[in-house]
Design a protein around this motif. Structure first.
Motif: not given
Length: 305
Positions: A225-237
């Motif tokens: 997922g981190l390869d496809r979405i911003p780091a901040a978006s992943a952190a919120f998940l």
């Protein structure tokens, strides 16, 4: 879809608590961390049969240390020394850390709405996990909790900045990190805790679940997922993890949920959705980039591989 698949990782991590308390030997947090990471890493390494090369020897070591080798022990130390769910609240500041590091290392501006969503997430998690007896804060536990969140946040941002070498997929990158982290934790676990006198079939099943579904699969989904979405978006998940832990406790252990907890869940879920979408790039920014937020990452990986 990329957000939903990435969200499966923190949802799976949310089952760690119930598996640890119900299926594993007591008082072995470091051993649990070692048996989560090292078998999973070696299993994936045997499957991909690819070792790091060039600068990726030290990059894999840095990422494995931050995301696994340092994060697991700090997480357990905070959980043992802090009352109630204070450790989970400290962990929930990770989106704010990632937003700050993304601004410094990735050149992404810290959007006010994303910061507001991060603060809302902390408030929501606090309502979900804190209890009236959550008082008497331990200084070492507080430092460990914040350091754990910072380690994972830094690992997430550096992973986004460095990308991955040509021909190397997220599964290989996951194998490298879990192996490094497991090799760091295992000697510490054996020295501090040692092995339990015996293991039951239930214990083995619990360790097997943690090593495979909870770690190997979940971390692969996370790095995919981190390869496809911003780091901040992943952190919120990642805010989904404590919410899942409380929900599983209610479903499986018949634990009660108060109105305050339900309100906290609503806040945390709102913050997750708002933060992930706020941090996401516009469609025009990612068109033709194969789902990667920053087109410069891949060339950098090629130059130093």
């Amino acid at each position: 879809m990329r957000f939903l698949l990435t969200a499966l990782a923190p949802l799976t991590w949310g089952t760690t608590y119930i598996v640890t308390t119900e299926l594993l030997p007591p008082d072995r947090p470091l051993l649990t961390g070692a048996l989560r990471a090292l078998p999973a890493g070696l299993l994936l390494l045997a499957a991909v049969r690819t070792l790091p090369h060039g600068s990726w020897w030290w990059r894999a070591a840095v990422l494995g240390t931050l995301n696994i080798g340092a994060f697991f022990p700090l997480l357990f130390l905070a959980a043992y020394r802090l009352p109630g769910g204070v450790a989970a609240v400290l962990g929930s500041v990770q989106p704010l850390i990632v937003i700050g590091l993304s601004a410094a290392l990735l050149g992404q501006s810290a959007r006010p709405r994303a910061v507001a969503a991060g603060l809302l997430g902390v408030a929501g998690v606090a309502l979900v996990v804190l209890r009236p007896q959550s008082a008497g804060f331990d200084a070492l536990g507080l430092v460990a909790g914040l350091a754990g969140a910072a380690a994972m946040g830094a690992g997430t941002v550096l992973g986004k900045r460095w990308g991955r070498p040509d021909g190397v997929g997220p599964l290989t990158l996951t194998a490298w990190q879990l192996t490094v982290g497991g090799l760091l934790i295992t000697p510490l676990a054996l020295a501090v805790e040692g092995l339990p006198p015996h293991l039951t079939t239930t214990n083995l099943a619990g360790y097997g679940y943690l090593a495979t579904v909870n770690t190997a699969v979940a971390y692969w989904l996370w790095w995919r997922g981190l390869d496809r979405i911003p780091a901040a978006s992943a952190a919120f998940l990642a805010l989904l993890s404590p919410v899942t832990a409380v929900t599983v406790g209610w479903l499986v252990l018949d634990q009660s949920l108060t109105a305050v907890q339900l309100a906290g869940m609503a806040l945390a879920l709102t913050a997750t959705a708002a933060g992930a979408l706020t941090a996401a790039p516009k469609t025009s920014q990612v068109a033709g980039q194969s789902g990667t937020e920053q087109p410069r990452i891949r060339p950098v990986a090629r130059q130093v591989s």
